[in-house]
Design a protein around this motif. Structure first.
Motif, mmCIF file in Angstrom:
data_model
loop_
_atom_site.group_PDB
_atom_site.id
_atom_site.type_symbol
_atom_site.label_atom_id
_atom_site.label_comp_id
_atom_site.label_asym_id
_atom_site.label_seq_id
_atom_site.Cartn_x
_atom_site.Cartn_y
_atom_site.Cartn_z
ATOM 1 N N GLU A 195 -4.786 -0.853 10.275
ATOM 2 C CA GLU A 195 -6.143 -1.283 9.936
ATOM 3 C C GLU A 195 -6.153 -2.644 9.245
ATOM 4 O OE1 GLU A 195 -8.113 0.235 11.477
ATOM 5 O OE2 GLU A 195 -7.703 2.383 11.490
ATOM 6 N N MET A 196 -5.260 -2.846 8.281
ATOM 7 C CA MET A 196 -5.258 -4.115 7.553
ATOM 8 C C MET A 196 -4.797 -5.265 8.431
ATOM 9 S SD MET A 196 -4.040 -3.019 3.699
ATOM 10 C CE MET A 196 -4.293 -4.674 3.037
ATOM 11 N N ILE A 232 -9.291 0.974 2.111
ATOM 12 C CA ILE A 232 -8.889 -0.341 2.624
ATOM 13 C C ILE A 232 -9.556 -1.406 1.774
ATOM 14 C CG2 ILE A 232 -8.891 -1.911 4.609
ATOM 15 C CD1 ILE A 232 -9.288 0.526 6.409
ATOM 16 N N SER A 233 -8.820 -2.463 1.455
ATOM 17 C CA SER A 233 -9.402 -3.647 0.836
ATOM 18 C C SER A 233 -8.422 -4.787 1.060
ATOM 19 C CB SER A 233 -9.667 -3.426 -0.661
ATOM 20 O OG SER A 233 -8.486 -3.558 -1.415
ATOM 21 N N SER A 283 -7.237 -8.268 9.575
ATOM 22 C CA SER A 283 -6.795 -9.628 9.264
ATOM 23 C C SER A 283 -6.832 -10.507 10.507
ATOM 24 C CB SER A 283 -5.381 -9.609 8.673
ATOM 25 O OG SER A 283 -5.358 -8.947 7.422
ATOM 26 N N GLY A 302 -4.121 -9.380 1.937
ATOM 27 C CA GLY A 302 -4.149 -8.496 3.104
ATOM 28 C C GLY A 302 -2.808 -7.929 3.486
ATOM 29 N N ALA A 311 -3.500 -3.965 -1.235
ATOM 30 C CA ALA A 311 -3.019 -2.584 -1.097
ATOM 31 C C ALA A 311 -1.707 -2.466 -1.848
ATOM 32 C CB ALA A 311 -2.829 -2.214 0.371
ATOM 33 N N LEU A 313 -10.362 -8.826 2.668
ATOM 34 C CA LEU A 313 -10.871 -7.888 3.669
ATOM 35 C C LEU A 313 -12.023 -7.098 3.067
ATOM 36 C CD1 LEU A 313 -7.489 -6.425 5.042
ATOM 37 C CD2 LEU A 313 -8.868 -8.250 6.057
ATOM 38 N N PRO A 358 -0.297 -5.165 3.810
ATOM 39 C CA PRO A 358 -0.292 -3.703 3.688
ATOM 40 C C PRO A 358 1.029 -3.137 3.195
ATOM 41 C CG PRO A 358 0.021 -4.311 5.976
ATOM 42 C CD PRO A 358 -0.194 -5.599 5.209
#
Length: 497
Positions: A329-330, A188-189, A334, A133, A192, A168, A135
């Motif tokens: 977002e990440m 998003i995953s 999280s 997670g 990144a 995520l 970023p």
């Protein structure tokens, strides 16, 4: 492990270097542009609130509120309970959410794991690149992980190479309403790389154009195979995108290229992107890996190498400074995962944050659909934002993370001698403008304020393909920023002198 200085200089170099593309949908590159020698500077008559709002030239709705930080007393509001899109001002709430749930010293970890036996330098099993997670992971970090893999004694991998992205939920874009090619709305995953953006560069050649797609940093420029570009003989559309399984397939209009240039394009398959680049870095260490397979299942495996992000407090300061959507977002997702389990979607995670804000700060009339403010369906009231700011200030949070908001003259020059000092979070979408933060008046009085403006009808008329630079949006947002500074000067003069 990386120092704060190294992170801010190197870890975010790509972000700062491409700020122009991010600014168009997030924080403005400059602050406000008021008329020179304002009333606050001259000590003249204070502008009437209604007159300021009526004279702003803004269509749509305007709402604002200001309160004394020390006493919490509301001093002035116009539409304080009106819920409008906060744009990137929402990132201030995300920062507080992450600090409360994860803690200021939290670090994200990216790991390289062995699912099998390592004998004589040969891994008899699978190698896994596991996203945690983070970023801010970039190509330099993958190069260091590849070197650490070699130092761990790995010379050959007999099994598959897998990328785990299950920390995520996987989403193809932050906001589906944005054009395909804008770098500020990537996928998003749980993993990144380079803020999930790939660098597209072109140059006029003797026959057509020389083009490249790479995962560059200041140190490395590895070409990637999971993102492809084709030049098409056309004028419009400038870009088209097609999802070809594990490949991002792009085309660009030849008549839009000129002699040369570059831009960052969003990545829609983060796991394959990170796997593609890690294979290159491992090959540079003499370790040949098979094509990456992305998996959502994490087996029990042996740790071979890992990379840790900087502390969360450092990341949040960078997130707010550069207004980076993917970071928001990440980090927000999280925090939700740590609080109540991995959220199924961005909207679900944002709803969890909204519920947290209601419990923690008494937020009543605000509802968020993401953690960055990119989605214009989010709503926040000035009164709610001011309540959050006051509580955060009393807890010693947020203010030190916000960047200085420079007051400017009519030519855009910073007014160093301006008596009002401001730290704040800006928010800019097309026909949406927000500002929330703290102002310190001449006598030292501190005020918390929030200003939101939105012309939803004008925004709704924009075609999806035109949302990067729609006609009329820039002038509307410029007027909104002028109004913001006039309001700040009014409040500083009335309540702090």
């Amino acid at each position: 492990m990386f120092s704060r200085r190294h992170f801010l200089r190197a870890g975010l170099a790509a972000l700062a270097g491409s700020s122009a593309s991010l600014v168009s949908a997030n924080a403005p590159a400059v602050s406000l542009r008021p008329v020179a020698r304002t009333a606050a500077m001259r000590g003249g008559a204070v502008a009437d609130l209604d007159a300021l709002l009526a004279g702003s030239g803004l269509k749509g709705k305007i709402a604002c509120a200001v309160a004394n930080v020390e006493t919490g007393k509301s001093l002035e509001a116009e539409g304080g309970e009106v819920a409008l899109p906060p744009a990137s001002v929402a990132k201030a709430l995300t920062a507080l959410y992450a600090l409360d749930v994860l803690g200021a010293e939290h670090r994200f970890s990216t790991q390289v794991l062995a699912d099998g036996d390592l004998r004589g330098g040969i891994l008899h099993g699978d190698l896994i690149l596991a996203g945690g997670g983070d970023p801010t992971l970039n190509t330099d970090h993958l190069a260091l992980l590849a070197r650490s893999l070699k130092e761990a004694g790995v010379r050959e991998v007999r099994g598959d190479f897998k990328v785990w992205d299950g920390a995520l939920a996987s989403l193809s874009t932050i906001d589906p309403g944005q054009p395909d090619h804008v770098g500020y709305s990537p996928a998003i995953s749980g993993i990144a790389l380079n803020f999930n953006r790939v660098h597209f560069q072109w140059k006029r050649a003797s026959k057509g154009w020389s083009i490249s797609m790479d995962a560059r940093t200041e140190k490395y420029r590895p070409e990637v195979s999971m993102a492809r570009m084709t030049v098409k003989n056309r004028a419009l559309p400038v870009y088209t995108y097609a999802d070809e399984g594990d490949v991002d397939s792009w085309s660009v209009a030849s008549q839009a290229l000129g002699q040369g240039g570059s831009r960052w394009l969003p990545v829609r398959h983060p796991g394959h992107y990170a796997g593609d680049v890690f294979r290159t870095m491992a090959r540079a260490q003499g370790i040949v890996l098979r094509k990456a397979k992305v998996t959502g299942r994490m087996p029990q495996a042996r740790l071979l190498a890992h990379h840790q992000s900087p502390p969360l407090r450092v990341m949040l300061k960078a997130m707010l400074k550069y207004s980076n959507n993917l970071m928001a977002e990440m980090i927000g997702m999280s925090a939700t995962a740590a609080l109540s389990g991995r959220p199924a979607s961005l909207k679900t995670s944002a709803a969890q944050m909204t519920a947290w804000a209601a419990r923690t700060y008494g937020v009543k009339n605000s509802r968020l659909v993401d953690h960055s403010g990119l989605g214009d369906a989010s709503r926040m009231t000035p009164n709610d934002m001011v309540a959050v700011l006051i509580a955060a200030h009393r807890q010693g949070q947020l203010k030190t993370l916000l960047k200085p908001f420079r007051m400017r003259d009519s030519n855009g020059r910073v007014m160093k001698a301006h008596p009002i000092k401001v730290v704040a979070k800006t928010g800019t979408l097309n026909f949406v403008s927000g500002l929330g933060g703290f102002l310190t008046a001449t006598d030292g009085t501190e005020l918390a304020f929030a200003i939101f403006a939105a012309d939803s009808k004008a925004r709704a008329r924009i075609k999806r393909a035109d949302r990067e630079r729609p006609p009329g949006a820039r002038s509307w947002n410029r007027r909104a920023k002028v109004l913001q500074q006039k309001l700040i000067e009014r409040w500083g003069q009335i309540y702090g002198s």
